[in-house]
Write an enzyme that holds these catalytic residues in place. Structure first.
Site, PDB file in Angstrom:
ATOM      1  N   HIS A 159       1.071  -1.132  -0.103  1.00 34.47           N
ATOM      2  CA  HIS A 159       0.062   0.001  -0.222  1.00 34.47           C
ATOM      3  C   HIS A 159       0.959   1.265   0.115  1.00 34.47           C
ATOM      4  O   HIS A 159       0.767   2.262  -0.684  1.00 34.47           O
ATOM      5  CB  HIS A 159      -0.896  -0.101   1.279  1.00 34.47           C
ATOM      6  CG  HIS A 159      -1.604   1.010   1.575  1.00 34.47           C
ATOM      7  ND1 HIS A 159      -3.066   0.986   1.154  1.00 34.47           N
ATOM      8  CD2 HIS A 159      -1.507   2.476   1.644  1.00 34.47           C
ATOM      9  CE1 HIS A 159      -3.649   2.510   1.163  1.00 34.47           C
ATOM     10  NE2 HIS A 159      -2.737   3.163   1.653  1.00 34.47           N
ATOM     11  N   GLU A 160       1.842   1.270   0.836  1.00 36.29           N
ATOM     12  CA  GLU A 160       2.723   2.362   1.222  1.00 36.29           C
ATOM     13  C   GLU A 160       3.609   2.690  -0.379  1.00 36.29           C
ATOM     14  O   GLU A 160       3.911   3.630  -0.762  1.00 36.29           O
ATOM     15  CB  GLU A 160       3.847   2.295   2.450  1.00 36.29           C
ATOM     16  CG  GLU A 160       2.731   2.422   3.480  1.00 36.29           C
ATOM     17  CD  GLU A 160       1.616   3.573   3.573  1.00 36.29           C
ATOM     18  OE1 GLU A 160       1.795   4.633   3.059  1.00 36.29           O
ATOM     19  OE2 GLU A 160       0.400   3.216   4.306  1.00 36.29           O
TER      20      GLU A 160
END
Length: 196
Positions: A159-160
């Site tokens: 996600h990051e």
């Protein structure tokens, strides 16, 4: 070239919200010799914890660079043992800084789970991610590392990582689902513009 990271230590950083152009830019590599890098990292941790996040990428705090932080240990601690064994797969979580990361491989095995984003408050979506991910990066001590992560931790990292690639978790939705959510996205933009 320094990115001028020098800023006050222990400072909460403003979080870029959905619609901010910086969230769609691919971050540039971090200069490991920048004298303000450690302050930026500390301020990112403080900002992330202040808003009860488990990860935060530099573009979310208006820095278009390849840097993010992840802390999956609180998530691990909040789970029952049976659930931990499934989604952490023997892992106990991490607290780690990822500088200039490169994902080198992703497993073919995928799994679906709910995700949210600090830049898109109030929306959680069921997203498919690889179960494991291998990544090469520099840590907060500027040591180069290559590690493989599993389950929830791998999900948080992916996600990051998407943020430093200019990608949002909404991009995993098909066009029909994005259209259904358009009114909610527009409301976020209106609220942000009005300072709500």
């Amino acid at each position: 070239m320094f990115m001028n990271f020098v800023q006050k230590r222990d400072m909460l950083l403003p979080i870029a919200k959905f619609g901010a152009p910086i969230l769609r830019h691919r971050g540039i590599p971090v200069d490991l010799e920048d004298p303000g890098l450690q302050n930026l990292i500390e301020n990112m941790w403080e900002t992330m914890y202040h808003v009860n996040g488990c990860g935060l990428a530099a573009p979310q705090v208006n820095k278009s660079i390849r840097l993010f932080v992840v802390d999956s240990m609180p998530t691990y601690m909040q789970m029952e043992d049976a659930e931990r064994n499934i989604v952490f797969d023997g892992d106990q979580g991490i607290k780690e800084v990822f500088i200039n990361p490169v994902i080198t491989s992703r497993s073919e095995r995928i799994w679906w789970d709910e995700e949210g984003c600090l830049s898109i408050p109030g929306i959680t979506l069921r997203i498919s991610r690889s179960w494991s991910v291998s990544i090469r990066y520099f840590d907060d001590q500027l040591h180069e590392r290559t590690r493989t992560f599993l389950g929830i931790t791998a999900r948080m990292i992916q996600h990051e990582y998407d943020h430093i690639e200019g990608k949002l978790f909404l991009d995993y939705l098909d066009a029909g689902r994005r259209l259904l959510l358009k009114n909610r996205f527009d409301r976020i933009n209106r609220d942000d513009a009005s300072g709500s």
